[in-house]
Every structure is written in structure tokens, then in C-alpha cells.
Write a protein that holds these residues in place. Sequence first.
Motif, PDB file in Angstrom:
ATOM      1  N   SER A  22      -6.673   1.783   6.700  1.00  0.00           N
ATOM      2  CA  SER A  22      -6.061   0.878   5.736  1.00  0.00           C
ATOM      3  C   SER A  22      -5.875  -0.512   6.323  1.00  0.00           C
ATOM      4  O   SER A  22      -6.215  -1.521   5.702  1.00  0.00           O
ATOM      5  CB  SER A  22      -4.710   1.442   5.268  1.00  0.00           C
TER       6      SER A  22
ATOM      7  N   ASP B  62       0.814  -1.217   0.000  1.00  0.00           N
ATOM      8  CA  ASP B  62       0.000   0.000   0.000  1.00  0.00           C
ATOM      9  C   ASP B  62       0.848   1.268   0.000  1.00  0.00           C
ATOM     10  O   ASP B  62       0.367   2.350   0.343  1.00  0.00           O
ATOM     11  CB  ASP B  62      -0.967   0.009   1.179  1.00  0.00           C
ATOM     12  N   THR B  63       2.100   1.150  -0.387  1.00  0.00           N
ATOM     13  CA  THR B  63       2.979   2.318  -0.519  1.00  0.00           C
ATOM     14  C   THR B  63       3.798   2.167  -1.793  1.00  0.00           C
ATOM     15  O   THR B  63       3.926   1.071  -2.350  1.00  0.00           O
ATOM     16  CB  THR B  63       3.949   2.448   0.669  1.00  0.00           C
TER      17      THR B  63
END
Length: 270
Positions: A194, A155-156
Motif C-alpha cells: 500500500s 486507506d482505513t
Amino acid sequence: MLPFLTQKPTILLGADVSHPAPGDTVRPSIAALVGSMDAKASRYAASVRVQSGRTENMVALTDMVVELLKTFFQTCGKKPDRILFYRDGVSEGQFAMVLETEVGAIKAACKRLEATYNPSVTFVVVQKRHHARFFPINPHEGDRSGNCPSGLVVDTGIVHPFEFDFYLQSHAGLLGTSRPSHYCVLHDENKFTSDELQDFTFKMCHLFARCTRTVSMVPPAYYAHMVAARARFHSRNEHWSDNESTESGAGDMGSYGTVPPSLGKVMWFM
């Protein structure tokens, strides 16, 4: 246990639209919607509609959501306070369209049942058609196929700089290179962090009824894909089969055989 499902009455919805083969202007598209019917997300009911060919937007979504919300109330005795909607088969260029029309259709379905009924809605698009692949830096950290272990989340770095999206490789690849699923949150009234949504989605991937392993896509979206594919076999028109040649009039909407009401609350598509 999945607290998101057990804390409040919650329904998981999965949607997909099955299209005819490229170049086929005769056969229609089939829209499918499934909804969970218990707090363990193990039982689902399905709703199917036929619409014009190559139409990605779910035209009758309001009616389908009403149908499943009624089934949920009849099964559980309560109205869902939260809706988590997983939508399969949408490209990035169609995000604005589905966000405007389908989220609105869900809200309209709730208002149709009761003017003051307003459950919180989270709308997530699930994508498999992308080119992102992940590999372990150290080969000994991978599984026997050389893929990253099941449960990998990215997620980065390669995700959108400010929108809510992530890649989840929820399954263990048995052969070849595993392809992760890309989850894009277009609308979120349940205020997921998240970590919460990633953890919940991964746990859901353990609950697919056809196998005892984790699957590559969250089950509601997976079931909707199966319903849409299976529905073509329920046509009374033999020319709907993808193995048959097309003929004039073969895509008549009225030739679709609806699922009997007696099967409305069981997983007939399994």
C-alpha cells in the motif's frame, strides 16, 4: 527519483473513454491510451480509436497497447518488463467487465508481439465521481482554503474491508472543497505494498506537464482524458462538435481523422 521506473524498463499506461452527451445516439465514443516513453515519466505517446457510442469497454485495446509497446521499444531500445495501467472513467459496477476484458487485452497484446513476452501488469482504476470529502479536525492544520494538506492518504475506515483501494488527495485546493481521487487496484502482479503504490502515485502527481503544482489525478490517466477530449476536434465531420446539432449519419466512424504518424511520438495533445 522513482525506483519503480528506474530499476527495470517500465511503461505507465493511462486510458479513458470519452462519451457523447446523454441521449445522443449519433456520435461515437472515443477511446484514448497514453504510454510513458522514458524513465522519468515525462514524455508520453498516445493512441486513439473510435468505437460505438456509450461503450465503456475499450474494444481495440489490444491494438492500442501493441502500438505503444512498439513505440516504447523504438524509443528506449528495450521491451518493458513491467506495466502499470491507470484506467479512468470506470464505475464500481463495471469493475468485473474491465478486469476480465482489458487485462486480458493487455496480455494478448504482449503475446502478439512475442509468444514468450509476459511483463508483470498492475491494473488500477482511478475514480473522481464519488462523494468522499476530507477535512482537518483542527482548522489550523489545514491549508489556506481549509482543506487537508496535499498528499493526504486515507486507506482505513471508509475503504473496502479486504480489497486494495485508497483515497489520495494529491493536490492543494485553491478554492472550495478539494475532491480526492479514489484508486482501486483490480489486478497486481508487481506486488505493490500500500505504501509503495500510494507514494509512487503521489510523486507522479508532481510530474504533470501543464503546471508546476501537484494535480488531483495521476498524469497518465489525466493525459488520456485530455487525448479523448481533444480527439473530437480532429473529426472531419463538423457535426461531431458538442456545440453542433446532431443529424442523421453524423457519427460515421470513417469521418474520424487519425493522428499523423509524425506526431505519434510527441505530446500533440498538450
